[in-house]
Scaffold this active site. Structure first.
Site, PDB file in Angstrom:
ATOM      1  N   HIS A 560       0.832  -1.212   0.000  1.00  0.00           N
ATOM      2  CA  HIS A 560       0.000   0.000   0.000  1.00  0.00           C
ATOM      3  C   HIS A 560       0.863   1.257   0.000  1.00  0.00           C
ATOM      4  CE1 HIS A 560      -3.349  -2.740   1.752  1.00  0.00           C
ATOM      5  NE2 HIS A 560      -3.110  -2.950   0.474  1.00  0.00           N
TER       6      HIS A 560
HETATM    7  C1  LIG Z   1       0.910  -7.027  -5.548  1.00  0.00           C
HETATM    8  C2  LIG Z   1      -0.071  -5.981  -5.109  1.00  0.00           C
HETATM    9  C3  LIG Z   1      -1.219  -6.347  -4.415  1.00  0.00           C
HETATM   10  C4  LIG Z   1      -2.128  -5.383  -4.003  1.00  0.00           C
HETATM   11  N1  LIG Z   1      -3.291  -5.768  -3.413  1.00  0.00           N
HETATM   12  C5  LIG Z   1      -4.249  -4.846  -3.164  1.00  0.00           C
HETATM   13  C6  LIG Z   1      -5.539  -5.226  -2.731  1.00  0.00           C
HETATM   14  O1  LIG Z   1      -5.854  -6.410  -2.623  1.00  0.00           O
HETATM   15  N2  LIG Z   1      -6.453  -4.251  -2.471  1.00  0.00           N
HETATM   16  C7  LIG Z   1      -6.146  -2.932  -2.620  1.00  0.00           C
HETATM   17  O2  LIG Z   1      -7.004  -2.097  -2.359  1.00  0.00           O
HETATM   18  N3  LIG Z   1      -4.941  -2.539  -3.047  1.00  0.00           N
HETATM   19  C8  LIG Z   1      -3.999  -3.464  -3.335  1.00  0.00           C
HETATM   20  N4  LIG Z   1      -2.790  -3.059  -3.814  1.00  0.00           N
HETATM   21  C9  LIG Z   1      -2.518  -1.612  -3.915  1.00  0.00           C
HETATM   22  C10 LIG Z   1      -3.231  -0.953  -5.091  1.00  0.00           C
HETATM   23  O3  LIG Z   1      -3.114  -1.761  -6.243  1.00  0.00           O
HETATM   24  C11 LIG Z   1      -2.617   0.419  -5.350  1.00  0.00           C
HETATM   25  O4  LIG Z   1      -2.691   1.197  -4.178  1.00  0.00           O
HETATM   26  C12 LIG Z   1      -3.308   1.193  -6.464  1.00  0.00           C
HETATM   27  O5  LIG Z   1      -3.405   0.430  -7.632  1.00  0.00           O
HETATM   28  C13 LIG Z   1      -2.525   2.479  -6.721  1.00  0.00           C
HETATM   29  O6  LIG Z   1      -3.017   3.134  -7.866  1.00  0.00           O
HETATM   30  P1  LIG Z   1      -2.198   4.308  -8.547  1.00  0.00           P
HETATM   31  O7  LIG Z   1      -3.081   4.866  -9.581  1.00  0.00           O
HETATM   32  O8  LIG Z   1      -1.681   5.210  -7.478  1.00  0.00           O
HETATM   33  O9  LIG Z   1      -0.901   3.624  -9.163  1.00  0.00           O
HETATM   34  P2  LIG Z   1      -0.762   2.401 -10.199  1.00  0.00           P
HETATM   35  O10 LIG Z   1      -2.015   1.626 -10.300  1.00  0.00           O
HETATM   36  O11 LIG Z   1       0.477   1.687  -9.808  1.00  0.00           O
HETATM   37  O12 LIG Z   1      -0.571   3.109 -11.602  1.00  0.00           O
HETATM   38  C14 LIG Z   1       0.583   3.760 -12.041  1.00  0.00           C
HETATM   39  C15 LIG Z   1       0.709   3.543 -13.539  1.00  0.00           C
HETATM   40  O13 LIG Z   1       1.643   4.467 -14.062  1.00  0.00           O
HETATM   41  C16 LIG Z   1       2.479   3.803 -14.979  1.00  0.00           C
HETATM   42  N5  LIG Z   1       3.760   4.521 -15.034  1.00  0.00           N
HETATM   43  C17 LIG Z   1       4.660   4.655 -14.042  1.00  0.00           C
HETATM   44  N6  LIG Z   1       5.727   5.345 -14.480  1.00  0.00           N
HETATM   45  C18 LIG Z   1       5.494   5.660 -15.762  1.00  0.00           C
HETATM   46  C19 LIG Z   1       6.236   6.361 -16.754  1.00  0.00           C
HETATM   47  N7  LIG Z   1       7.444   6.879 -16.499  1.00  0.00           N
HETATM   48  N8  LIG Z   1       5.691   6.492 -17.992  1.00  0.00           N
HETATM   49  C20 LIG Z   1       4.468   5.970 -18.269  1.00  0.00           C
HETATM   50  N9  LIG Z   1       3.738   5.297 -17.369  1.00  0.00           N
HETATM   51  C21 LIG Z   1       4.244   5.141 -16.122  1.00  0.00           C
HETATM   52  C22 LIG Z   1       2.611   2.418 -14.397  1.00  0.00           C
HETATM   53  O14 LIG Z   1       3.066   1.491 -15.349  1.00  0.00           O
HETATM   54  C23 LIG Z   1       1.209   2.161 -13.903  1.00  0.00           C
HETATM   55  O15 LIG Z   1       0.397   1.590 -14.903  1.00  0.00           O
HETATM   56  C24 LIG Z   1      -1.876  -4.010  -4.257  1.00  0.00           C
HETATM   57  C25 LIG Z   1      -0.729  -3.635  -4.958  1.00  0.00           C
HETATM   58  C26 LIG Z   1       0.159  -4.603  -5.398  1.00  0.00           C
HETATM   59  C27 LIG Z   1       1.364  -4.161  -6.172  1.00  0.00           C
END
Ligand SMILES: Cc1cc2nc3c(=O)[nH]c(=O)nc-3n(C[C@H](O)[C@H](O)[C@H](O)COP(=O)(O)OP(=O)(O)OC[C@H]3O[C@@H](n4cnc5c(N)ncnc54)[C@H](O)[C@@H]3O)c2cc1C
Ligand SMILES: *[C@@H]1O[C@H](CO)[C@@H](O)[C@H](O)[C@H]1NC(C)=O
Ligand SMILES: *[C@@H]1O[C@H](CO)[C@@H](O)[C@H](O)[C@H]1NC(C)=O
Ligand SMILES: *[C@@H]1O[C@H](CO)[C@@H](O)[C@H](O)[C@H]1NC(C)=O
Length: 631
Positions: A560
């Protein structure tokens, strides 16, 4: 029609089609209806996924109204909501490629960490924590794929506590109190759990993100709930009015398959004319005019070429809690001294990368049972289970990695049903020994693993993660250099506070041992696995000091990661963005993802990130004079 499209667009999948066709034929020939059902099911799934995802745009414009960096949880929601406005031309840039069929089979969740869809980060070695992991470094997977971490995640949907958001607001962020944001949690939600659909105050059936209980789970999850009740707890809808208690997990699934943010929010907008996606496109820098301090464009690399695209209205950074701070710093937004050391000219001096927070637990707290009720990979990966999954989306393959039930506990006020939980118990109907890939995924040191878990390798087991919800330790993301392809340095700093964090986890361990002794768990002959970790063997097994040592050895992140571009008022020295998520001192740039959280909420962070993006979309529309439809 479908075949022609897949053949022409997606040569990589020809083999699937070929295999499927052969199976259909052999199924028809051998008159096996279940095989036939499974193959038609597989074809339907293939069709839905590969033809549903918006394609990689063939030609890009030189300028868009909005450029969104990162197609993760937040980026997918924002793309959907902003392109509702026909005047807004939107480009979504994603470093990873398309979501694949196997990624959406719930039981595969942990395995995805071994694919290209993972950024595959490791923490830096630290004094207290991750000591039993290879080289003292914990594995921090993150999604690099259309859908981002919502494609890797375990699909648990938890919103957190009212008090989390009231605290955000009380710290100077107007509009983020629970009463104001509840509507955004509901906006994306389509709850399909029959008994919860009636609760219109806390749930909705109109959103894009479907929520379900798993259709298949073990009897051990019932034992966990019963054990909770036996020890004075109650069964609760933790996404309802009050959070304290025990529950089966609400999952972001649709008909037994993963509902990633892309499936929920990008698939429905595939045909919008004002929307482009650039896949396998790595953003290397946000371009900022040094005189006007306006962010005007984005530089990225795709297929060996360098591109620059301009944004006439705004750039929205949604690259997640590790990559968003990295991109900000590379672009000159960050702590001046650190940027100077990295040979980066500072555009604005801001505390980017500080305030890193996470949820972690003691991993590997295992109970051995005398029945065959737990999940073991050799019993899951059978031909009949595979047929069942593709025919009906039911059976063990539709169960997400064995995580089945959950409890929220307020260790300070254990009897207050409306308490503020600082501890979560996450129940797994298996353990490190039930799937060969687990040891690898958590990067546990081989010697420790073989000594402690080798002897129970073939046994049936269950495990609970005692997970810290409101950590006081904070870490930091730093650059190693200014090359965007170099992984940033992750200092998790687990257990770097004055001792609060380890006490909460210890409380959880004691509670789990108590649960294991209930009638409910004794029916299975549950017994605490008591081979000590070799580096903790000088402490008496099961003493407080033993467990403190154990949690610093097998330190298990629950993924997280957040809070590295903190939202706060201008007078807050830790703030990077304001309450409208605009980066201080820069025009035309917002951060919208898990980075902006001021504190990690008492929740798994996917649902809170969906909420943040829903609210951000409304704020952006408001700021550009678009009337918001009331919810
Ligand atoms: C293994 C795992 C299990 C999890 N289990 C749970 C769960 O069961 N329940 C829950 O609520 N949460 C869970 N989480 C946490 C949850 O998935 C994240 O908190 C949430 O997805 C975060 O969303 P975000 O939009 O902040 O980032 P992300 O979803 O990580 O999105 C960021 C995106 O930006 C892209 N990106 C990054 N850098 C660049 C760049 N330089 N150029 C272009 N694109 C880029 C990445 O490739 C990615 O697609 C889990 C996470 C993981 C990794
Ligand atoms: C910064 O530049 C100097 C001089 O070119 C170089 O020696 C140093 O290694 C650079 N630092 C980093 C972190 O790249
Ligand atoms: C769920 O998926 C199965 C397998 O593809 C299919 O047979 C069934 O009709 C689906 N159910 C719903 C409600 O969509
Ligand atoms: C498992 O252990 C429990 C408690 O010791 C016992 O009652 C039960 O009969 C055992 N079951 C099997 C299958 O051995």
């Amino acid at each position: 029609m479908f075949f022609i499209k897949v053949f022409s667009n997606n040569t990589k999948y020809q083999w699937i089609i070929f295999l499927s066709l052969s199976c259909i034929l052999s199924g028809v020939v051998s008159q096996q209806p279940s095989l036939f059902d499974a193959v038609t099911g597989l074809l339907r799934d293939t069709n839905n996924l590969y033809l549903g995802e918006p394609p990689d745009a063939e030609e890009l414009f030189s300028e868009y109204d909005f450029v969104i960096i990162g197609a993760g949880t937040a980026g997918c929601v924002l793309s959907n909501r902003l392109t509702e406005v026909e005047d807004f031309k939107v480009l979504l840039i994603e470093a990873g490629g398309s979501e694949q069929l196997f990624m959406d089979i719930p039981v595969m969740a942990t395995m995805l960490q071994f694919t290209d869809a993972n950024w595959d980060y490791r923490t830096e070695p630290q004094r207290a924590g991750c000591m039993g992991m290879r080289d003292g470094r914990c594995s921090w997977p993150r999604g690099r794929v259309v859908g981002g971490s919502s494609v890797l995640h375990s699909m648990m949907h938890t919103r957190g506590n009212r008090k989390d958001y009231d605290r955000w607001a009380a710290n100077g962020n107007p509009g983020w109190d629970y009463a104001s944001i509840l509507k955004y949690f509901k906006k994306s939600e389509n709850i399909q759990i029959p008994e919860l659909r009636k609760d219109k105050v806390y749930h909705s059936t109109k959103g894009e993100m479907t929520l379900q209980y798993p259709s298949w789970r073990t009897r051990l999850s019932d034992a966990f709930l019963q054990a909770g009740v036996e020890t004075g707890g109650r069964i609760v809808d933790y996404n309802g009015e009050k959070q304290i208690g025990y529950s089966i997990i609400q999952f972001t699934m649709n008909n037994g398959t993963r509902m990633s943010a892309s499936r929920a929010f990008l698939h429905p907008i595939k045909y919008r004319k004002n929307f482009h996606v650039a896949k396998n496109a790595m953003v290397t820098r946000i371009l900022i005019d040094p005189w006007t301090k306006r962010a005007y464009g984005v530089e990225f690399r795709k297929g060996g070429r360098r591109y620059i695209v301009k944004a006439s209205r705004e750039i929205i950074l949604s690259a997640g809690a590790i990559n968003s701070p990295q991109i900000l710093m590379i672009s000159g937004i960050g702590p001046k001294q650190h940027l100077t050391e990295m040979n980066i000219t500072t555009v604005v001096d801001l505390p980017v990368g500080y305030n890193l927070q996470d949820h972690w637990a003691l991993g590997g707290l295992t109970f051995v049972i005398n029945t065959t009720d737990s999940i073991r990979s050799e019993r899951v990966a059978t031909f009949s289970n595979i047929l069942e999954y593709f025919s009906h989306h039911t059976g063990p393959l539709s169960a997400p990695s064995g995580t089945e039930a959950i409890a929220f506990i307020d260790t300070n006020n254990p009897n207050d049903l409306d308490g503020y939980p600082d501890l979560e118990l996450l129940f797994v109907a298996g353990s490190l020994v039930s799937q060969p890939s687990y040891k690898q995924a958590f990067a546990i040191d081989d010697r420790i693993y073989d000594k402690v878990y080798g002897p129970i390798q073939d046994r049936d087991t269950w495990m609970v993660f005692p997970m810290l919800l409101l950590p006081e330790s904070k870490g930091r993301i730093m650059l190693k250099n200014k090359n965007p392809y170099t992984k940033p340095l992750i200092y998790a700093n687990y257990f770097s506070d004055g001792g609060h964090d380890q006490k909460v986890i210890l409380h959880g361990i004691r509670k789990i041992i108590q649960l294991s002794k209930t009638k409910a768990f004794q029916k299975f002959g549950s017994r605490l696995h008591d081979i000590p970790l070799p580096n903790c063997a000088h402490h008496k097994f099961n003493s407080d000091s033993y467990w403190y040592c154990a949690m610093k050895t097998i330190t298990n992140t629950i993924y997280h990661h957040c809070c590295t571009a903190k939202m706060g008022p201008r007078e807050d020295p830790g703030a990077v963005v304001d309450a409208r998520l605009k980066v201080y001192g820069i025009k035309g740039l917002r951060v919208v993802d898990a980075s902006i959280m001021p504190h990690v909420p008492a929740a798994h962070t996917n649902a809170p990130t969906l909420m943040i993006a829903e609210k951000a979309a409304d704020m952006i529309k408001e700021d550009w004079g678009i009337r918001i439809k009331p919810l």
